[in-house]
Design an enzyme around this catalytic site. Structure first.
Site, PDB file in Angstrom:
ATOM      1  N   ASP A 101       0.796  -1.234   0.000  1.00 11.72           N
ATOM      2  CA  ASP A 101       0.000   0.000   0.000  1.00 11.72           C
ATOM      3  C   ASP A 101       0.824   1.278   0.000  1.00 11.72           C
ATOM      4  OD1 ASP A 101      -0.831  -0.905   3.426  1.00 11.72           O
ATOM      5  OD2 ASP A 101       0.865   0.291   2.718  1.00 11.72           O
ATOM      6  N   HIS A 116       6.621  -7.869  -1.416  1.00 10.05           N
ATOM      7  CA  HIS A 116       5.590  -8.292  -2.368  1.00 10.05           C
ATOM      8  C   HIS A 116       5.236  -7.208  -3.368  1.00 10.05           C
ATOM      9  CE1 HIS A 116       4.314 -11.456   0.837  1.00 10.05           C
ATOM     10  NE2 HIS A 116       5.356 -11.842   0.124  1.00 10.05           N
ATOM     11  N   CYS A 124       6.215  -3.952 -17.072  1.00  8.65           N
ATOM     12  CA  CYS A 124       6.021  -4.588 -18.372  1.00  8.65           C
ATOM     13  C   CYS A 124       6.620  -5.990 -18.335  1.00  8.65           C
ATOM     14  CB  CYS A 124       6.695  -3.780 -19.476  1.00  8.65           C
ATOM     15  SG  CYS A 124       6.523  -4.605 -21.082  1.00  8.65           S
ATOM     16  N   CYS A 141       2.136  -0.956 -22.098  1.00  9.81           N
ATOM     17  CA  CYS A 141       3.502  -0.450 -22.222  1.00  9.81           C
ATOM     18  C   CYS A 141       3.656   0.217 -23.593  1.00  9.81           C
ATOM     19  CB  CYS A 141       4.471  -1.633 -22.092  1.00  9.81           C
ATOM     20  SG  CYS A 141       6.195  -1.166 -22.251  1.00  9.81           S
ATOM     21  N   CYS A 143       5.624  -0.573 -25.604  1.00  6.76           N
ATOM     22  CA  CYS A 143       5.897  -1.662 -26.571  1.00  6.76           C
ATOM     23  C   CYS A 143       4.612  -2.376 -26.985  1.00  6.76           C
ATOM     24  CB  CYS A 143       6.901  -2.664 -25.968  1.00  6.76           C
ATOM     25  SG  CYS A 143       6.203  -3.742 -24.696  1.00  6.76           S
ATOM     26  N   GLY A 180       1.642  -6.984  12.951  1.00  7.21           N
ATOM     27  CA  GLY A 180       0.425  -7.216  12.170  1.00  7.21           C
ATOM     28  C   GLY A 180       0.573  -8.170  11.016  1.00  7.21           C
ATOM     29  N   THR A 181       1.243  -9.316  11.261  1.00  6.04           N
ATOM     30  CA  THR A 181       1.301 -10.318  10.210  1.00  6.04           C
ATOM     31  C   THR A 181       0.902 -11.683  10.751  1.00  6.04           C
ATOM     32  OG1 THR A 181       2.673 -11.395   8.524  1.00  6.04           O
ATOM     33  CG2 THR A 181       3.804 -10.713  10.553  1.00  6.04           C
ATOM     34  N   ALA A 224      -1.812  -2.442  16.468  1.00  4.84           N
ATOM     35  CA  ALA A 224      -0.434  -2.116  16.094  1.00  4.84           C
ATOM     36  C   ALA A 224       0.002  -0.755  16.631  1.00  4.84           C
ATOM     37  CB  ALA A 224      -0.317  -2.147  14.570  1.00  4.84           C
TER      38      ALA A 224
HETATM   39  C1  BV8 Z   1       6.856 -18.067  -3.805  1.00  5.90           C
HETATM   40  C2  BV8 Z   1       0.124  -9.963  -3.030  1.00  5.90           C
HETATM   41  C3  BV8 Z   1       8.263 -19.504  -5.060  1.00  5.90           C
HETATM   42  C4  BV8 Z   1      -0.362  -8.626  -2.778  1.00  5.90           C
HETATM   43  C5  BV8 Z   1       0.202 -11.887  -1.675  1.00  5.90           C
HETATM   44  C6  BV8 Z   1       1.325 -23.854  -3.589  1.00  5.90           C
HETATM   45  C7  BV8 Z   1       1.382 -23.264  -4.846  1.00  5.90           C
HETATM   46  C8  BV8 Z   1       2.092 -22.090  -5.081  1.00  5.90           C
HETATM   47  C9  BV8 Z   1       2.784 -21.493  -4.041  1.00  5.90           C
HETATM   48  C10 BV8 Z   1       2.701 -22.085  -2.798  1.00  5.90           C
HETATM   49  C11 BV8 Z   1       1.998 -23.250  -2.562  1.00  5.90           C
HETATM   50  N1  BV8 Z   1       2.122 -23.548  -1.251  1.00  5.90           N
HETATM   51  C12 BV8 Z   1       2.897 -22.625  -0.653  1.00  5.90           C
HETATM   52  C13 BV8 Z   1       3.267 -21.742  -1.583  1.00  5.90           C
HETATM   53  C14 BV8 Z   1       4.088 -20.572  -1.380  1.00  5.90           C
HETATM   54  C15 BV8 Z   1       3.145 -19.361  -1.230  1.00  5.90           C
HETATM   55  C16 BV8 Z   1       2.583 -19.375   0.172  1.00  5.90           C
HETATM   56  O1  BV8 Z   1       3.287 -19.137   1.109  1.00  5.90           O
HETATM   57  N2  BV8 Z   1       1.286 -19.686   0.292  1.00  5.90           N
HETATM   58  C17 BV8 Z   1       0.698 -19.776   1.621  1.00  5.90           C
HETATM   59  C18 BV8 Z   1      -0.673 -19.106   1.634  1.00  5.90           C
HETATM   60  C19 BV8 Z   1       0.599 -21.260   1.989  1.00  5.90           C
HETATM   61  N3  BV8 Z   1       4.002 -18.215  -1.452  1.00  5.90           N
HETATM   62  C20 BV8 Z   1       4.146 -17.722  -2.681  1.00  5.90           C
HETATM   63  O2  BV8 Z   1       3.542 -18.108  -3.666  1.00  5.90           O
HETATM   64  C21 BV8 Z   1       5.202 -16.655  -2.784  1.00  5.90           C
HETATM   65  N4  BV8 Z   1       6.084 -16.975  -3.864  1.00  5.90           N
HETATM   66  O3  BV8 Z   1       6.886 -18.813  -2.853  1.00  5.90           O
HETATM   67  O4  BV8 Z   1       7.609 -18.263  -4.958  1.00  5.90           O
HETATM   68  C22 BV8 Z   1       7.231 -20.509  -5.526  1.00  5.90           C
HETATM   69  C23 BV8 Z   1       6.721 -20.383  -6.805  1.00  5.90           C
HETATM   70  C24 BV8 Z   1       5.811 -21.352  -7.254  1.00  5.90           C
HETATM   71  C25 BV8 Z   1       5.430 -22.424  -6.434  1.00  5.90           C
HETATM   72  C26 BV8 Z   1       5.934 -22.514  -5.126  1.00  5.90           C
HETATM   73  C27 BV8 Z   1       6.829 -21.556  -4.674  1.00  5.90           C
HETATM   74  C28 BV8 Z   1       4.547 -15.313  -3.077  1.00  5.90           C
HETATM   75  C29 BV8 Z   1       3.778 -14.872  -1.870  1.00  5.90           C
HETATM   76  C30 BV8 Z   1       3.208 -13.480  -2.098  1.00  5.90           C
HETATM   77  C31 BV8 Z   1       1.742 -13.611  -2.282  1.00  5.90           C
HETATM   78  N5  BV8 Z   1       1.169 -12.303  -2.427  1.00  5.90           N
HETATM   79  N6  BV8 Z   1      -0.464 -10.825  -2.018  1.00  5.90           N
HETATM   80  C32 BV8 Z   1      -1.823  -8.550  -3.043  1.00  5.90           C
HETATM   81  O5  BV8 Z   1      -2.316  -9.134  -4.013  1.00  5.90           O
HETATM   82  O6  BV8 Z   1      -2.462  -7.869  -2.254  1.00  5.90           O
HETATM   83  S1  BV8 Z   1      -0.299 -12.719  -0.280  1.00  5.90           S
HETATM   84  C33 BV8 Z   1      -0.772 -11.691   0.984  1.00  5.90           C
HETATM   85  O7  BV8 Z   1      -0.400 -12.367   2.209  1.00  5.90           O
HETATM   86  C34 BV8 Z   1      -0.095 -10.336   1.057  1.00  5.90           C
HETATM   87  O8  BV8 Z   1       1.017 -10.196   0.197  1.00  5.90           O
HETATM   88  C35 BV8 Z   1       0.414 -10.287   2.459  1.00  5.90           C
HETATM   89  O9  BV8 Z   1       1.541  -9.519   2.473  1.00  5.90           O
HETATM   90  C36 BV8 Z   1       0.683 -11.686   2.776  1.00  5.90           C
HETATM   91  C37 BV8 Z   1       0.773 -11.953   4.271  1.00  5.90           C
HETATM   92  O10 BV8 Z   1      -0.430 -11.497   4.859  1.00  5.90           O
HETATM   93  P1  BV8 Z   1      -0.329 -10.561   6.162  1.00  5.90           P
HETATM   94  O11 BV8 Z   1       0.343  -9.291   5.790  1.00  5.90           O
HETATM   95  O12 BV8 Z   1       0.268 -11.349   7.273  1.00  5.90           O
HETATM   96  O13 BV8 Z   1      -1.851 -10.244   6.407  1.00  5.90           O
HETATM   97  P2  BV8 Z   1      -2.976 -11.212   7.018  1.00  5.90           P
HETATM   98  O14 BV8 Z   1      -4.287 -10.627   6.649  1.00  5.90           O
HETATM   99  O15 BV8 Z   1      -2.691 -12.631   6.636  1.00  5.90           O
HETATM  100  O16 BV8 Z   1      -2.754 -11.102   8.603  1.00  5.90           O
HETATM  101  C38 BV8 Z   1      -2.958  -9.865   9.263  1.00  5.90           C
HETATM  102  C39 BV8 Z   1      -2.596 -10.060  10.723  1.00  5.90           C
HETATM  103  O17 BV8 Z   1      -2.738  -8.802  11.390  1.00  5.90           O
HETATM  104  C40 BV8 Z   1      -3.515 -11.032  11.455  1.00  5.90           C
HETATM  105  O18 BV8 Z   1      -2.730 -11.919  12.242  1.00  5.90           O
HETATM  106  C41 BV8 Z   1      -4.392 -10.135  12.330  1.00  5.90           C
HETATM  107  O19 BV8 Z   1      -4.700 -10.762  13.561  1.00  5.90           O
HETATM  108  C42 BV8 Z   1      -3.494  -8.947  12.569  1.00  5.90           C
HETATM  109  N7  BV8 Z   1      -4.202  -7.672  12.753  1.00  5.90           N
HETATM  110  C43 BV8 Z   1      -5.340  -7.249  12.142  1.00  5.90           C
HETATM  111  N8  BV8 Z   1      -5.621  -5.986  12.559  1.00  5.90           N
HETATM  112  C44 BV8 Z   1      -4.638  -5.599  13.397  1.00  5.90           C
HETATM  113  C45 BV8 Z   1      -3.728  -6.669  13.520  1.00  5.90           C
HETATM  114  N9  BV8 Z   1      -2.636  -6.592  14.324  1.00  5.90           N
HETATM  115  C46 BV8 Z   1      -2.427  -5.445  14.995  1.00  5.90           C
HETATM  116  N10 BV8 Z   1      -3.244  -4.368  14.919  1.00  5.90           N
HETATM  117  C47 BV8 Z   1      -4.360  -4.425  14.148  1.00  5.90           C
HETATM  118  N11 BV8 Z   1      -5.184  -3.348  14.105  1.00  5.90           N
END
Ligand code: BV8
Length: 235
Positions: A101, A116, A124, A141, A143, A180-181, A224
């Site tokens: 963000d 991320h 592109c 793009c 291109c 917050g993750t 947070a």
């Molecule tokens: C990779 C993009 C190599 C942005 C996101 C099967 C097939 C393919 C891949 C996989 C697979 N199994 C596993 C994988 C790997 C996969 C993965 O880890 N999957 C998980 C779900 C099992 N990872 C990937 O694919 C990564 N690439 O590994 O490449 C590869 C390649 C091919 C095959 C295998 C491996 C890429 C990961 C990036 C994904 N992109 N989004 C968008 O579109 O918006 S995911 C998304 O989750 C966001 O990026 C975010 O950053 C990420 C983590 O989430 P959080 O930030 O932790 O947010 P969340 O909502 O989950 O939690 C919030 C927390 O805050 C909570 O705990 C809550 O209680 C707390 N909270 C809420 N409010 C508050 C608070 N705390 C304090 N104060 C508050 N007010």
């Protein structure tokens, strides 16, 4: 909520803030998981992955343009500001964020590693050029190829230079504060493990426990910005 007497930050030389969607929740940006999460409303396989983009770039862009205009209307909150103020007041502070963000930068944080990618950049796929999309949303793009959001989707590998920079930061820090993750998404979620293995002191700020909470020396349960305010303000 565990007691969170302020840490003496002077005891630490290199501090990493490892942030997730929970930090931006107080700015009105929905998190990914949990009630009202983005992935509750949208199936990422339809709107936010390479296959969806190949199949229907316009549908994927519609989803991301909606997110861009929504996030443009949000502002950094006190949590972002406290982190930026600390980084501005002393050396050795690095932000590693999973968020796309741009709120850390808008709060004034200069040293931000975006694991991320960024919602306000387009890339592109053909020539790798990235275009800032602060205001105008150029979708093709020069291109002729469809640009894509410069975001790491599930199944995309993270940018090598970015993950190396993040690894360097966590392997050389002596304090890591996760904010917050949910610790669900790899390889990002594994970064605090590397910090712990290198002997850093770890603090987890979150509303609830996560699969990696046991890794942390201190777990602060609460919002947070409130927890950061307690932790970072001396006295
Ligand atoms: C990779 C993009 C190599 C942005 C996101 C099967 C097939 C393919 C891949 C996989 C697979 N199994 C596993 C994988 C790997 C996969 C993965 O880890 N999957 C998980 C779900 C099992 N990872 C990937 O694919 C990564 N690439 O590994 O490449 C590869 C390649 C091919 C095959 C295998 C491996 C890429 C990961 C990036 C994904 N992109 N989004 C968008 O579109 O918006 S995911 C998304 O989750 C966001 O990026 C975010 O950053 C990420 C983590 O989430 P959080 O930030 O932790 O947010 P969340 O909502 O989950 O939690 C919030 C927390 O805050 C909570 O705990 C809550 O209680 C707390 N909270 C809420 N409010 C508050 C608070 N705390 C304090 N104060 C508050 N007010």
């Amino acid at each position: 909520m565990l007691s969170s007497e302020p840490l003496n930050l002077d005891d630490f030389n290199r501090i990493v803030f490892f942030t997730g969607a929970g930090l931006s929740a107080e700015s009105g940006i929905p998190t990914y998981r949990g009630a009202g999460g983005i992935w509750d409303q949208y199936d990422y396989r339809e709107y936010a992955c390479e296959a969806a983009f190949e199949a229907d770039p316009e549908k994927v862009w519609e989803f991301h343009l909606k997110r861009r205009s929504f996030v443009r209307g949000c502002a950094p909150n006190q949590g972002h500001q406290l982190i930026a103020d600390l980084a501005g007041s002393r050396p050795g502070v690095t932000v590693i964020t999973q968020n796309i963000d741009g709120l850390h930068q808008r709060a004034g944080s200069a040293q931000v590693i975006e694991l991320h990618g960024g919602l306000f950049r387009s890339r592109c796929p053909r020539d790798g050029k990235t275009i800032a999309a602060e205001v105008h949303d150029q979708l093709r793009c020069d291109c002729g190829t469809w640009l894509r959001p410069d975001i790491v989707w599930f199944g995309d590998s993270l940018d090598r230079a970015v993950i190396m920079a993040a690894m360097d930061a966590v392997e050389s820090c002596d304090l890591l504060i996760a904010v917050g993750t949910s610790a669900m998404v790899y390889p990002a979620a594994g970064l605090p493990i590397s910090a712990r293995e290198r002997g850093a002191y770890l603090v987890e700020i979150n509303l609830e426990d996560t699969p990696l909470s046991g890794l942390y020396h201190r777990q602060l349960r609460g919002s947070a910005s409130a927890m950061l305010a307690e932790l970072l303000t001396a006295g």
